[in-house]
Design a protein around this motif. Structure first.
Motif, PDB file in Angstrom:
ATOM      1  N   LYS A 134       0.905  -1.640  -0.111  1.00 10.98           N
ATOM      2  CA  LYS A 134       0.033  -0.327   0.121  1.00 10.98           C
ATOM      3  C   LYS A 134       0.951   1.557  -0.273  1.00 10.98           C
ATOM      4  CE  LYS A 134      -4.796  -0.576   1.829  1.00 10.98           C
ATOM      5  NZ  LYS A 134      -5.335  -0.831   2.690  1.00 10.98           N
ATOM      6  N   GLY A 135       0.477   1.913  -0.611  1.00 17.84           N
ATOM      7  CA  GLY A 135       1.608   3.752  -0.682  1.00 17.84           C
ATOM      8  C   GLY A 135       2.666   3.234  -1.708  1.00 17.84           C
ATOM      9  N   ASN A 147       0.241   9.327  -7.162  1.00 16.00           N
ATOM     10  CA  ASN A 147       1.397   8.342  -5.814  1.00 16.00           C
ATOM     11  C   ASN A 147       1.067   9.022  -4.913  1.00 16.00           C
ATOM     12  OD1 ASN A 147       4.100   7.696  -4.122  1.00 16.00           O
ATOM     13  ND2 ASN A 147       2.733   5.711  -4.767  1.00 16.00           N
ATOM     14  N   ARG A 148       1.877  10.271  -4.368  1.00 10.01           N
ATOM     15  CA  ARG A 148       1.362  10.781  -3.702  1.00 10.01           C
ATOM     16  C   ARG A 148       0.286  11.785  -2.612  1.00 10.01           C
ATOM     17  NH1 ARG A 148       5.040  15.985  -5.068  1.00 10.01           N
ATOM     18  NH2 ARG A 148       7.022  14.842  -5.498  1.00 10.01           N
ATOM     19  N   GLY A 153      -2.406   9.448  -2.755  1.00 11.26           N
ATOM     20  CA  GLY A 153      -3.442   8.037  -2.373  1.00 11.26           C
ATOM     21  C   GLY A 153      -2.800   6.718  -2.591  1.00 11.26           C
ATOM     22  N   THR A 183      -1.793   3.766  -4.986  1.00  9.58           N
ATOM     23  CA  THR A 183      -1.026   2.742  -4.901  1.00  9.58           C
ATOM     24  C   THR A 183      -0.475   2.156  -6.439  1.00  9.58           C
ATOM     25  OG1 THR A 183      -1.614   2.140  -3.039  1.00  9.58           O
ATOM     26  CG2 THR A 183       0.256   0.066  -4.164  1.00  9.58           C
TER      27      THR A 183
END
Lengths: 236, 287
Positions: free
Chosen positions: A28-29, A183-184, A186, A188
């Motif tokens: 995740k992330g 991505n930043r 939130g 993935t």
């Protein structure tokens, strides 16, 4: 925590085993990259994850659920979206209709509208051209549209297949900036790329694929400095 | 003037049938040669309901329901298992379904032609010419149906999804579109249009037989190809063009015996000049 887990995946075209037992995971992330030369099986993996082509063997788990045999259209409402290789936007529909199709499985009108506003704010060119037939956009704009279309489903996991293919260096940078930004906020990301250098520079972790097998894995930074990787993929 | 109205009328009927061919071709990528026989089944449904109730409206409703269900059923049972099979296998299956439907109706209703009395509402005097009310009704309803369909395709989410599936099935499924569902919907709409066509066709030629669907089927298919198969406006234009030409030719004594030859000759001519049909897309090869 692993969002996507692929265990011992095998895919065959007739008698040819294109993917010969591949395992990897995406937490995740993260931004995870799969790199490798043409024909290594990167796109085959992406297609088989969404069951556009059948798996011969293996198990895929997404968000704790076994999705090995779930068809593509049911994965979208589960939060897994894919931007296919070659963009595959609907060339005969308008930009706005393409985006509308991206949100096909969402029913909450206000939320859809909000996502659309965010996308238009981030890419004013798409708003400007919303009534234009999508096939008339430039290659870079089409890639932007393809990624925005996938974002319209508000995914937790975004699969990107060769997003920089055939684009000018300027647009390659734009697209990679966009990936970092997605991505930043939130989401993935699982990224498949031939442009290994770019992919490794944005990825947290990466896997190197060679003729249907994973031959190396590590953090993006480690692989960028790995002699074998430099020699094979980075033109060192 | 009367010839023109009759031609437009027949053209409207051809257009409704051609829409079924062209939508199924565009979205399911197959030629449904059993489409003409759906009209035949619709006509028998009209005949049976009329015989039982004596009213036109329930007959129309029953025909639409029967045809829609039949269209969805044939897709589910005969065509869906062949998804991904060679186009030739699907084509042969469609021809098989066509013979099956004809044989079943022959078993139930016999091989003979049965007269049907529908739409005898007399004529209307308009600016010195008399026009049959059923022709006016056909014309008006064809326009309403075609406008409705166009609005459905361009204005609704399901309609846009149909266009998306027609362009790129895999990409559409990655959007969360259930491709099989959209194909079922396409067969349902096409068959419902065929049911409407069967009602209008019976108003023109008031008799049913197991092979009733063959001629309008092949003419409408020609219309779809003339307009550019896969193109919805093309099917409308092609159908109306063919209907008008047919009625105009058969009203001129010298040309009348050659009407069908002229229609198919036109098809060949148009395909020679524009192989994709009048409004067909020239597919660009992707690099």
């Amino acid at each position: 925590m692993a969002l996507l887990t692929v265990e011992d995946l095998e895919v065959s075209y007739g008698l040819i085993r294109a993917i010969r037992g591949v395992s990897f995971e995406v937490n995740k992330g993260e931004i995870v990259a799969l790199i490798g030369a043409n024909g290594a099986g990167k796109t085959t993996i992406m297609h088989s994850l969404c069951n556009l082509i059948p798996k011969a063997k293996g198990k895929v788990t997404y968000d704790g659920k076994d999705i090995t045999h779930i068809p593509a259209h049911k994965l979208v409402p589960m939060g897994m979206a894919q931007v296919p290789e070659g963009r595959r936007i609907f060339c005969e529909l308008t930009v706005a209709e393409n985006l509308k199709m991206g949100a096909y499985t969402r029913s909450n009108k206000a939320e859809k509208e909000k996502t659309l506003e965010e996308i238009y704010a981030r890419f004013p060119i798409l708003k400007e051209r919303s009534k234009q037939i999508a096939g008339t956009l430039s290659g870079g704009e089409q890639q932007m549209l393809a990624m925005s279309r996938a974002l319209m489903s508000h995914p937790s996991l975004l699969l990107l297949d060769e997003p920089s293919m055939g684009l000018s260096p300027l647009y390659v940078n734009t697209i990679f900036d966009m990936i970092t930004e997605i991505n930043r906020s939130g989401t993935t990301v699982l990224l498949v790329e031939q442009n290994a250098k770019k992919a490794l520079s944005v990825a947290n972790r990466a896997y190197v694929l060679e003729t249907g097998l994973i031959v190396r894995e590590g953090t993006g930074e480690a692989l960028l400095n790995d002699d074998a990787v430099i020699k094979a993929y980075l033109g060192g | 003037m009367n010839t023109l109205i009759n031609g437009l009328c027949l053209g409207g009927i051809y257009a409704l049938i051609a829409l079924g061919y062209t939508m199924v071709y565009g979205i399911a990528k197959m030629l449904n040669f059993a489409h003409g026989d759906i009209i035949m089944v619709g006509a028998y449904a009209v005949y049976t309901t009329l015989a039982l109730t004596g009213h036109t409206v329930p007959a129309v409703i029953v025909a639409v329901i029967v045809c829609t269900l039949l269209g969805v059923l044939t897709e589910r049972v005969a065509y869906r298992p062949l998804r991904g099979a060679s186009p030739l296998a699907v084509l042969i299956t469609a021809i098989g379904v066509s013979y099956l439907l004809q044989s079943v109706s022959q078993l139930i209703f016999g091989a003979g032609t049965i007269p049907v009395s529908i739409g005898n509402w007399g004529t209307l005097e308009l600016m010195g010419i008399s026009i049959s009310i059923s022709s006016l009704l056909t014309l008006g309803l064809c326009v309403v149906i075609m406008v409705g369909l166009s609005l459905f395709i361009t204005r609704t989410k399901a309609g846009t999804a149909m266009l998306a599936v027609s362009e790129d099935r895999a990409a559409a499924s990655l959007m969360g579109i259930n491709v099989n569902g959209i194909i079922t919907l396409t067969f349902a709409i096409g068959s419902a249009l065929a049911a409407c066509a069967s009602v209008f066709y019976l108003m023109q030629i008031p008799a049913v037989s197991p092979t009733l669907g063959a001629m309008p089927g092949i003419k409408a298919f020609t219309a779809a190809v003339i307009g550019g198969i896969g193109s919805i406006p093309g099917a409308m234009v092609g159908g109306i063009l063919l209907g008008v030409i047919e009625k105009v030719c058969s009203s001129i004594p010298v040309l009348a015996p050659y009407t069908t030859a002229i229609e198919f000759g036109l098809l060949i001519l148009i395909l020679m000049v524009r192989p994709t049909g009048l409004m067909g897309k020239t597919r660009r090869e992707k690099v």
